[in-house]
Scaffold this active site. Sequence first.
Site, PDB file in Angstrom:
ATOM      1  CG  HIS A 185      -5.931  -1.781   8.820  1.00 40.45           C
ATOM      2  ND1 HIS A 185      -6.454  -1.335   9.763  1.00 40.45           N
ATOM      3  CD2 HIS A 185      -4.492  -2.476   8.613  1.00 40.45           C
ATOM      4  CE1 HIS A 185      -4.971  -0.778   9.406  1.00 40.45           C
ATOM      5  NE2 HIS A 185      -4.144  -1.370  10.435  1.00 40.45           N
ATOM      6  CG  ASP A 231      -0.545  -0.799   2.855  1.00 41.74           C
ATOM      7  OD1 ASP A 231       1.529  -0.013   3.239  1.00 41.74           O
ATOM      8  OD2 ASP A 231      -0.865  -0.845   3.587  1.00 41.74           O
ATOM      9  CD  GLU A 250      -8.762   0.958   7.688  1.00 43.63           C
ATOM     10  OE1 GLU A 250      -9.233   0.231   8.734  1.00 43.63           O
ATOM     11  OE2 GLU A 250      -7.664   1.634   7.924  1.00 43.63           O
TER      12      GLU A 250
HETATM   13  C1  F6R Z   1       1.266  -1.699   6.084  1.00 45.95           C
HETATM   14  C2  F6R Z   1       0.438  -2.419   5.851  1.00 45.95           C
HETATM   15  C3  F6R Z   1      -0.409  -2.233   7.403  1.00 45.95           C
HETATM   16  C4  F6R Z   1      -0.098  -2.423   9.045  1.00 45.95           C
HETATM   17  C5  F6R Z   1      -1.055  -2.509   9.980  1.00 45.95           C
HETATM   18  C6  F6R Z   1      -0.047  -2.716  11.234  1.00 45.95           C
HETATM   19  O1  F6R Z   1       1.779  -1.506   5.053  1.00 45.95           O
HETATM   20  O2  F6R Z   1       0.320  -2.745   5.170  1.00 45.95           O
HETATM   21  O3  F6R Z   1      -1.918  -2.937   7.388  1.00 45.95           O
HETATM   22  O4  F6R Z   1       0.340  -3.958   8.890  1.00 45.95           O
HETATM   23  O5  F6R Z   1      -1.106  -1.324  10.260  1.00 45.95           O
HETATM   24  O6  F6R Z   1       0.818  -1.872  11.553  1.00 45.95           O
HETATM   25  P1  F6R Z   1       1.688  -1.398  12.388  1.00 45.95           P
HETATM   26  O7  F6R Z   1       2.489  -2.685  12.587  1.00 45.95           O
HETATM   27  O8  F6R Z   1       3.145   0.003  12.706  1.00 45.95           O
HETATM   28  O9  F6R Z   1       1.315  -2.136  13.507  1.00 45.95           O
END
Ligand code: F6R
Length: 243
Positions: A138, A67, A143
């Site tokens: 997500h 993303d 979402e």
């Molecule tokens: C990032 C992504 C998000 C994260 C998720 C967890 O490329 O796709 O779905 O994996 O928001 O984020 P962290 O690792 O910062 O807790």
Amino acid sequence: MKRIKTKDYVEMSKRACRKVIEAIERSDQPVLGLATGSTPEGLYDCLIEAYKKGHVHFGNVTTFNLDEYIGLSPDDENSYHYYMNEKFFKHVGLPTSQTNVPKGNTGDNKRACEDYEALIRDAGYVDLQILGIGENGHIAFNEPGTPFESRTQVVDLTESTKNANARFFDSIEDVPTKAITMGLKSIMESKEIVLLASGVKKADAMAKLIHGDVSEAFPASILRNHPNVTIIADEDALSKVRD
Ligand code: F6R
């Protein structure tokens, strides 16, 4: 889904690192799916260390990120493209020609989404996809409520995700409101998936992922329908999961 419980974040990162190296060794032209966020940072550090010791080479590797924010250029310090360059690509000699991050600043988002799907298809799909998970379930920026049939698309970020990501920006007002993300169906086309989770903040999400219903209300639950998923998570993240 297979499950590997690790003592802590460091061990989670090392186990994931081993998985990635094995995937690279298994194929002549390995295709990796990569995530940003806090969770995979230890994995990237471990891969950089292995590269420097000569234990892994990225010469024939192609990568696809999940993303990117809409409106940020690749050299914007808050873009996911910048994150990947700084935290991983530039340390392991991965040239831009072998790395792909969705383009959120072309001005033609529909085209950017279609092009990204085509690139993944032409590369023969992702061999190993690394995922993190949001507290609301997500994966990528899909979402709650995202259709399981979704493909790469532009989405509005929820308040929960904007709040969670505000830590990287000067203020919450600076967090972009939209992102381009691989869809759930696109992610499910990966041949193998490794989902990483660390810390008590992820404990409710992990309990839902493992024990809850498969439902569009909790996007990560789609992974239960995939034949080759491994969860690598630490004790804190799995603290609400029954053995
Ligand atoms: C990032 C992504 C998000 C994260 C998720 C967890 O490329 O796709 O779905 O994996 O928001 O984020 P962290 O690792 O910062 O807790």
